[in-house]
Enzyme design. Structure first.
Site: not given
Length: 453
Positions: A101, A245, A247
């Protein structure tokens, strides 16, 4: 064995803490658990971000899955929400994403999804962890041979499916919008520009040259200052900074000002409420969200439900209450009618659609939230457990709460992934907030900090 799964999968420094051997064992265990729970041959969608270690860990994880007879659907570089969406869209048994992430490049992680693309529930994570702890893949494990060995199974249209999903959420009316995208040299690089170009926006892309070692380095959602500068220089309508990533997303308005997850939640909530789409007139956020968000929602007759830190807890509260909008100050926003996890690209498209519908610039929309002063301090400690039982720390917290009164908040918690205790204090008096945060952090440092501190 120490617990493998943290708040967001298994994470650590790649090739020392998160090794190929561990990735192989995790893949084998996941395949066994899903086969036992669901019956039949598991089919697992696998994607990764752009870290140098991603190919290594993808190969090991896939080998583990196939060694237990699973079919692997490789997506290559794909966002975490893309893996989540495609797990469901392709009718897979589960999904896996290899990413750390927003963490630095040397880290990596592995997290799993259920057939609906939701993060694997605790009981299944525990079952996977239990098998990993047993040598050779677990008691009674008989490796498949011959035609029973797992194989790779390509899905050539997977990327097109994900882009079509994003375009459907965006709708129409974004043609000509001037947008700057900061891809953080991460998984957004192939997908965010394609999604925005598909809806007709005028797109400028920065930090879109991943080399395996530059993901999140001085760019993306954790460092949006460069994006803000480009937005001002180009006179763009909107800037969007993703994490590794994708998100998460942090926005930048046309003036170059940062618009965080709290402001994005408020903008989306007011628009959805006006159109009768905000279930229960409720937004779900974590205890870290600023009081300014809570006040803005209350002024509009809306309600804020707070959860523990972590998008998993936000989503659980949304499911339990039937709510459709939730997220975190960090920019992890869940639009539950469209996704079961945060999707930075989808969130950015939805935010732009609100701008077009309202006919207002982002700066005007974001002004609905007036953040109160908030200080967050990360205190390095020798151990994260047991801090609640330290009398000196509890005394400092109690004293701070008394001085802060009813118009502020203090939150102390251990990090789920790092040797840190996090101290958050907010209130209307900026000087007092800073003083109290330093006071509590000092007590933690004296009780649990290393001698060098």
């Amino acid at each position: 064995m120490a617990r493998l799964f943290g708040t967001d999968g298994v994470r650590g420094v790649a090739n020392t803490e998160l090794t190929a051997e561990l990735a192989l064992a995790l893949g084998r265990a996941l395949a066994r658990v899903l086969e036992e729970r669901g019956g039949g041959q598991p089919r697992i969608v696998v994607g990764r971000d752009t870290r140098a270690s991603g190919e290594l860990l993808e190969a090991a994880l896939s080998a583990g899955l196939m060694s237990a007879g699973a079919l692997v659907v490789p997506l290559g570089v794909m966002t975490t929400p893309g893996v989540s969406y495609l797990t469901g869209a392709l009718g897979a048994t589960g999904g896996a994403v290899i990413s750390a992430s927003h963490n630095p490049p040397e880290y990596n992680g592995i997290k799993f999804f259920d057939p609906q693309g939701r993060k694997l529930p605790d009981e299944l994570e525990e079952a996977v962890e239990g098998l990993v702890a047993e040598a050779g893949g677990g008691a009674g494990f008989v490796p498949p041979v011959g035609g029973a060995v797992g194989r790779r199974q390509a899905a050539a249209d997977a990327g097109d499916r994900y882009l079509a999903h994003l375009r459907q959420v965006a709708g129409t009316g974004l043609e000509g919008l001037r947008v700057v995208l900061d891809c953080a040299h991460g998984a957004a690089t192939p997908w965010a520009p394609a999604a925005w170009q598909a809806v007709g926006a005028r797109v400028t892309v920065i930090h879109d040259a991943p080399d395996g070692t530059n993901i999140n380095v001085g760019c993306g959602s954790t460092a949006p200052q460069a994006l803000a500068q480009v937005v001002r220089q180009q006179g763009a309508d909107l800037g969007l900074a993703f994490d590794g990533d994708a998100d998460r997303v942090i926005a930048v308005d046309e003036r170059g000002h940062i618009v965080d997850g709290d402001a994005i939640l408020a903008i989306l909530a007011l628009d959805m409420a006006a159109r009768g789409e905000l279930a229960g007139n409720t937004v779900v956020a974590t205890v870290m969200s600023n009081l300014g968000l809570e006040r803005a929602l209350k002024a509009a007759g809306l309600r804020l439900v707070r959860t523990r830190v972590g998008d998993r807890h936000v989503f659980e509260a949304m499911e339990q209450g039937g709510f459709v909008l939730g997220g975190e100050q960090s920019g992890h926003i869940i639009l539950r009618r469209h996704a079961v996890t945060g999707d930075g690209i989808l969130t950015g498209l939805a935010l732009a659609a609100v701008m077009v519908r309202a006919g207002k610039p982002l700066s005007q929309l974001a002004a609905v939230v007036q953040p109160v002063p908030q200080v967050l301090l990360n205190v390095p400690v020798t151990r994260r457990d047991g801090w609640e039982e330290e009398p000196s720390i509890q005394a400092a917290i109690a004293a701070a709460r008394q001085r802060l009164g009813e118009e502020g908040r203090i939150l102390v918690r251990a990090s789920g992934t790092e040797p840190l205790i996090r101290v958050m204090v907010e209130g209307d008096d900026a000087a007092l907030v800073r003083e109290l945060a330093e006071s509590v952090a000092g007590a933690i440092r004296r009780a649990l900090g290393s001698p060098a501190d």
